[in-house]
Design a protein around this motif. Structure first.
Motif, PDB file in Angstrom:
ATOM      1  N   LYS A 150       0.835  -1.204   0.000  1.00  0.00           N
ATOM      2  CA  LYS A 150       0.000   0.000   0.000  1.00  0.00           C
ATOM      3  C   LYS A 150       0.874   1.259   0.000  1.00  0.00           C
ATOM      4  O   LYS A 150       1.883   1.316   0.703  1.00  0.00           O
ATOM      5  CB  LYS A 150      -0.929   0.029   1.230  1.00  0.00           C
ATOM      6  CG  LYS A 150      -1.815   1.306   1.274  1.00  0.00           C
ATOM      7  CD  LYS A 150      -2.761   1.350   2.483  1.00  0.00           C
ATOM      8  CE  LYS A 150      -3.542   2.670   2.520  1.00  0.00           C
ATOM      9  NZ  LYS A 150      -4.365   2.858   3.709  1.00  0.00           N
ATOM     10  N   PHE A 152       0.609   5.747   0.082  1.00  0.00           N
ATOM     11  CA  PHE A 152      -0.225   6.910   0.404  1.00  0.00           C
ATOM     12  C   PHE A 152       0.116   8.053  -0.541  1.00  0.00           C
ATOM     13  O   PHE A 152       1.293   8.313  -0.792  1.00  0.00           O
ATOM     14  CB  PHE A 152       0.038   7.378   1.846  1.00  0.00           C
ATOM     15  CG  PHE A 152      -0.563   6.496   2.903  1.00  0.00           C
ATOM     16  CD1 PHE A 152      -1.796   6.797   3.460  1.00  0.00           C
ATOM     17  CD2 PHE A 152       0.106   5.370   3.339  1.00  0.00           C
ATOM     18  CE1 PHE A 152      -2.361   5.985   4.441  1.00  0.00           C
ATOM     19  CE2 PHE A 152      -0.442   4.550   4.325  1.00  0.00           C
ATOM     20  CZ  PHE A 152      -1.684   4.859   4.870  1.00  0.00           C
ATOM     21  N   HIS A 182      -4.008   4.763  -0.994  1.00  0.00           N
ATOM     22  CA  HIS A 182      -4.861   5.761  -0.337  1.00  0.00           C
ATOM     23  C   HIS A 182      -4.793   6.993  -1.231  1.00  0.00           C
ATOM     24  O   HIS A 182      -3.768   7.690  -1.266  1.00  0.00           O
ATOM     25  CB  HIS A 182      -4.332   6.063   1.069  1.00  0.00           C
ATOM     26  CG  HIS A 182      -5.123   7.119   1.792  1.00  0.00           C
ATOM     27  ND1 HIS A 182      -5.600   6.953   3.061  1.00  0.00           N
ATOM     28  CD2 HIS A 182      -5.524   8.354   1.417  1.00  0.00           C
ATOM     29  CE1 HIS A 182      -6.258   8.043   3.447  1.00  0.00           C
ATOM     30  NE2 HIS A 182      -6.227   8.919   2.442  1.00  0.00           N
ATOM     31  N   VAL A 237      -8.200   1.804  -2.333  1.00  0.00           N
ATOM     32  CA  VAL A 237      -8.853   1.425  -1.076  1.00  0.00           C
ATOM     33  C   VAL A 237      -9.810   2.528  -0.624  1.00  0.00           C
ATOM     34  O   VAL A 237      -9.756   3.658  -1.088  1.00  0.00           O
ATOM     35  CB  VAL A 237      -7.831   1.109   0.049  1.00  0.00           C
ATOM     36  CG1 VAL A 237      -6.955  -0.066  -0.328  1.00  0.00           C
ATOM     37  CG2 VAL A 237      -6.987   2.318   0.417  1.00  0.00           C
ATOM     38  N   HIS A 238     -10.653   2.176   0.273  1.00  0.00           N
ATOM     39  CA  HIS A 238     -11.641   3.053   0.933  1.00  0.00           C
ATOM     40  C   HIS A 238     -12.184   4.166   0.028  1.00  0.00           C
ATOM     41  O   HIS A 238     -12.104   5.365   0.379  1.00  0.00           O
ATOM     42  CB  HIS A 238     -11.142   3.585   2.272  1.00  0.00           C
ATOM     43  CG  HIS A 238      -9.763   4.208   2.322  1.00  0.00           C
ATOM     44  ND1 HIS A 238      -9.344   5.160   1.443  1.00  0.00           N
ATOM     45  CD2 HIS A 238      -8.728   4.023   3.190  1.00  0.00           C
ATOM     46  CE1 HIS A 238      -8.113   5.540   1.762  1.00  0.00           C
ATOM     47  NE2 HIS A 238      -7.729   4.851   2.822  1.00  0.00           N
TER      48      HIS A 238
HETATM   49 ZN    ZN Z   1      -5.833   4.964   3.832  1.00  0.00          ZN
END
Ligand code: ZN
Ligand code: DUC
Ligand code: ZN
Length: 484
Positions: A150, A152, A182, A237-238
């Motif tokens: 992941k 950011f 993210h 994600v999200h």
């Molecule tokens: Zn996140």
């Protein structure tokens, strides 16, 4: 002949629904049929027998870049997950700047081993993609069975720039790893935040204002473009906005190797929850932030239509005290309050109640979103379905049980739940991990340490053709010719 038989339940997988018994031997599903017998049986009459849930987005025993620690460790986090119908979870192992990746994974091994009651893996967070990380440590992580990374695009101490992002995507693509992102525009968020704080708008409700939908859609568009340039797989994600979900859907339609995830908080809460007196709104602060009712409806449509492959809790537990949300005191601005909220034990019951019981999704979609898709996407080859040879990771659900959510009934190490007071129909009663009882009739049976690390496989990109962009095609363009 079997170690255990689950009798007379209704089995539901991501595609089927039928009555049968399940025979379990040596932790695996050995038979599915009728009239199976063993000295140890579980009566599943009037119950649903589902693949155990897989919680693929949660923050457990994880420090933030500024040093704050989540309130759940692998013991409490896994127990809470299991009470919520999960038999496997994949928290994050967070590399911070100056740390190596191997060192990071060793650290998380020491936190997880001997503590978890269910099987686990890690997604690696990459915050410092040095040459050594790119050429030696990410390939080594992949070999170790950590096959998702992941990054950011926001947070000053975590974010990677576009070029670093491309480097990570390219290394991941060459190994068959999945990059997760993210996606929020850092500059937009800090610019709006500074203006709000300068004007005295510091309360938690301004957290939502400071993370506009545009910041998400700009970053998702850029992330998808970077992944397409590198011809790499990417999971956003999200996703919290219809604009962002639309970009994911369009990219998938175009054959790009793009996947999307949304989370409980965006379907079951709204930004009005931030409007509580004093600092109470801090309990509902997460990033991306909660949105409005119209957004909830749009995200349900995307869930129904298949935009989102996975549905997760984004369990990021920070208590409402000085160890968590109030670490910077009762007068902290929204910029100084930890982002995240708990929900690992409620993800599946809420999706069952609001999704299946209210007729928004089928039971099979529930299984796909809660378990099977995560298993396939993240390379958990022996999990996520009920079939001969698979791990006997099974959740037995009582589809009629109705309870009101209270903080006292949670099994995490939290002092609040954002879902307090909601009426939920459909709860897991028994959860098995590799054939062993973890939860039975509401009681914890397994010991910490039962859960084992699961090495995951490479991502299967069949059906996602992707393709080189013309500029990167050696045939058409490394001689600087224009594609025919
Ligand atoms: Zn996140
Ligand atoms: N990102 C997450 O994935 N979870 C919590 C907060 C955040 O920024
Ligand atoms: Zn998260």
């Amino acid at each position: 002949m079997f170690d255990l038989v689950i009798k007379d339940g209704e089995i539901v997988t991501a595609c089927d629904r039928y009555k049968a018994d399940i025979g379990i031997s040596e932790g695996r599903i050995a038979a599915i049929g009728t009239g199976l017998a063993a000295s140890d049986t579980i009566d599943a009459t009037d119950k649903l027998v589902l693949p155990g849930g897989i919680e693929a987005h949660c923050h457990i025993a994880q420090e933030s870049a500024t040093g704050g620690m989540t309130s759940d460790d692998y013991r409490s986090g896994s127990i809470s997950a299991a009470f919520g119908g999960n038999s496997c979870f994949v928290p994050f192992a967070a590399q911070h700047r100056g740390m190596g990746v191997t060192e990071t994974l060793d650290l998380y091994d020491s936190r997880a081993q001997g503590s978890s009651v269910i099987d686990y893996g890690y997604h690696l967070i990459v915050a410092d993609p040095t040459e050594k990380v790119l050429t030696e440590e990410l390939p080594a992580a992949f070999q170790r069975g950590v096959t998702s990374f992941k990054v950011f695009m926001t947070y000053d101490l975590m974010r990677v720039d576009d070029r670093q992002f491309l480097d990570i995507l390219s290394v991941a693509a060459s190994h068959g790893a999945l990059t997760m992102v993210h996606a929020e525009n850092s500059g937009m968020i800090s610019w709006v935040s500074d203006r709000l704080v300068a004007a005295g708008h510091t309360q938690p409700r301004y957290h939502a204002v400071s993370h506009p939908a545009l910041a998400e859609s700009e970053a998702i568009n850029r992330a998808i473009s970077l992944a397409r340039l590198a011809d790499a797989a990417l999971l956003i994600v999200h996703v919290s906005t219809p604009e962002g979900a639309g970009l994911v859907a369009d990219a998938r339609m175009a054959g790009a190797k793009i996947f999307g995830e949304t989370c409980s908080q965006y379907l079951f809460l709204t930004r009005h929850d931030l409007d509580r007196p004093g600092m109470e709104g801090a309990k509902f602060m997460c990033s991306p932030p909660l949105r409005d009712e119209a957004t909830q409806e749009a995200l349900w449509r995307h869930l129904q239509a298949g935009t989102f492959s996975v549905f997760s809790s984004d369990h990021a537990p920070y208590r409402y005290d000085e160890t968590g949300k109030l670490a910077n005191g009762p007068d902290a601005t929204f910029k100084q309050i930890a982002n995240g909220m708990p929900g690992i034990g409620l993800r599946l019951p809420l999706l069952f109640s609001e999704g299946v019981i209210k007729g928004r999704i089928t039971l099979q979609q529930f299984v796909a979103l809660g378990s099977t898709n995560a298993a396939r996407l993240y390379g958990l080859d022996k999990k996520g379905s009920i079939a001969i040879g698979m791990d006997a990771d099974i959740a037995i659900w009582d589809p009629k049980a109705t309870r009101t959510v209270t903080v006292e009934d949670q099994h995490d190490n939290m002092d609040y739940t954002p879902y307090d007071g909601m009426s939920v129909t459909g709860w897991p009663s028994t959860v098995l991990s590799r054939g062993a009882r973890v939860i039975e009739n509401g009681a914890l049976i397994a010991e910490p340490g039962h859960g084992q690390f699961v090495a995951r496989s490479r991502i299967d990109l069949t059906g996602h053709p992707g393709g080189k962009v013309p500029e990167l095609d050696p045939v058409t363009n490394f001689g600087a010719r224009i594609a025919p």
